[in-house]
Write a protein that holds these residues in place. Sequence first.
Motif, mmCIF file in Angstrom:
data_model
loop_
_atom_site.group_PDB
_atom_site.id
_atom_site.type_symbol
_atom_site.label_atom_id
_atom_site.label_comp_id
_atom_site.label_asym_id
_atom_site.label_seq_id
_atom_site.Cartn_x
_atom_site.Cartn_y
_atom_site.Cartn_z
ATOM 1 N N ARG A 41 47.965 45.328 39.803
ATOM 2 C CA ARG A 41 48.639 44.574 40.850
ATOM 3 C C ARG A 41 48.213 43.119 40.717
ATOM 4 N N PRO A 42 48.969 42.185 41.315
ATOM 5 C CA PRO A 42 48.579 40.774 41.202
ATOM 6 C C PRO A 42 47.187 40.531 41.787
ATOM 7 N N GLU A 43 46.337 39.939 41.009
ATOM 8 C CA GLU A 43 44.978 39.600 41.437
ATOM 9 C C GLU A 43 44.811 38.088 41.349
ATOM 10 N N PRO A 44 44.145 37.477 42.319
ATOM 11 C CA PRO A 44 44.010 36.013 42.303
ATOM 12 C C PRO A 44 43.258 35.460 41.101
ATOM 13 N N ASP A 45 42.425 36.273 40.462
ATOM 14 C CA ASP A 45 41.679 35.786 39.302
ATOM 15 C C ASP A 45 42.328 36.161 37.969
ATOM 16 N N CYS A 46 43.517 36.760 38.014
ATOM 17 C CA CYS A 46 44.254 37.072 36.786
ATOM 18 C C CYS A 46 44.692 35.751 36.154
ATOM 19 N N PRO A 47 44.471 35.546 34.862
ATOM 20 C CA PRO A 47 44.843 34.283 34.231
ATOM 21 C C PRO A 47 46.314 33.898 34.416
ATOM 22 N N VAL A 48 47.212 34.856 34.382
ATOM 23 C CA VAL A 48 48.627 34.546 34.570
ATOM 24 C C VAL A 48 48.879 34.087 36.001
ATOM 25 N N GLU A 49 48.279 34.757 36.963
ATOM 26 C CA GLU A 49 48.433 34.364 38.364
ATOM 27 C C GLU A 49 47.858 32.962 38.599
ATOM 28 N N LEU A 50 46.728 32.659 37.953
ATOM 29 C CA LEU A 50 46.132 31.331 38.085
ATOM 30 C C LEU A 50 47.059 30.255 37.534
ATOM 31 N N ALA A 51 47.656 30.522 36.378
ATOM 32 C CA ALA A 51 48.564 29.544 35.773
ATOM 33 C C ALA A 51 49.812 29.349 36.629
ATOM 34 N N LEU A 52 50.357 30.446 37.146
ATOM 35 C CA LEU A 52 51.547 30.326 37.993
ATOM 36 C C LEU A 52 51.228 29.596 39.290
ATOM 37 N N ALA A 53 50.067 29.874 39.862
ATOM 38 C CA ALA A 53 49.669 29.183 41.093
ATOM 39 C C ALA A 53 49.492 27.689 40.847
ATOM 40 N N ALA A 54 49.018 27.324 39.661
ATOM 41 C CA ALA A 54 48.791 25.913 39.338
ATOM 42 C C ALA A 54 50.078 25.109 39.372
#
Length: 163
Positions: A41-54
């Motif tokens: 599931r989406p995790e805040p420390d997932c590299p993809v999630e971090l890049a998308l959040a950026a």
Amino acid sequence: MIAFEVHDHSQADAEMGHQRESHADGWDPELVPDAGGRTRRPEPDCPVELALAAVSGRWTTLVLRELMGGPLSFGALSARLPEISPKVLTERLRTLEGRGLAVRERLPGFPVRTRYGLTAAGAALRPLLVELYRTGVELARAGANTETERAGAGRGSGGAAAQ
């Protein structure tokens, strides 16, 4: 468990012993090269999630794009993005600062002037923005092709497919 398979697609590959990693859990090693992205599931420390959040947020990618060329004053940013309101531009710049992607520098003198630039982390987003653009072009092209095919299918045998 990780298994390695030797592929002999070409003589050069065989000679070099190229290997392809496959995961027992079905992880694609190019998409998920390490444990950081192996989430269910989406995790805040997932590299993809971090890049998308950026890069998330309306106007954020455009502000980043403008700052990729070097530091700019608030006025210069406003001039380059005339449709963004000063309030929203201020919010986006503060968000980028909060994410560690941009820095604000007060310049000496009167009146007070402020310049914004990217941090190393902000500049590192350049390949992501370039690839997002390329992907968007491809998606738009695929969407246009799909619409053309649908229109042609509606015309029967005289459509684009019959030409």
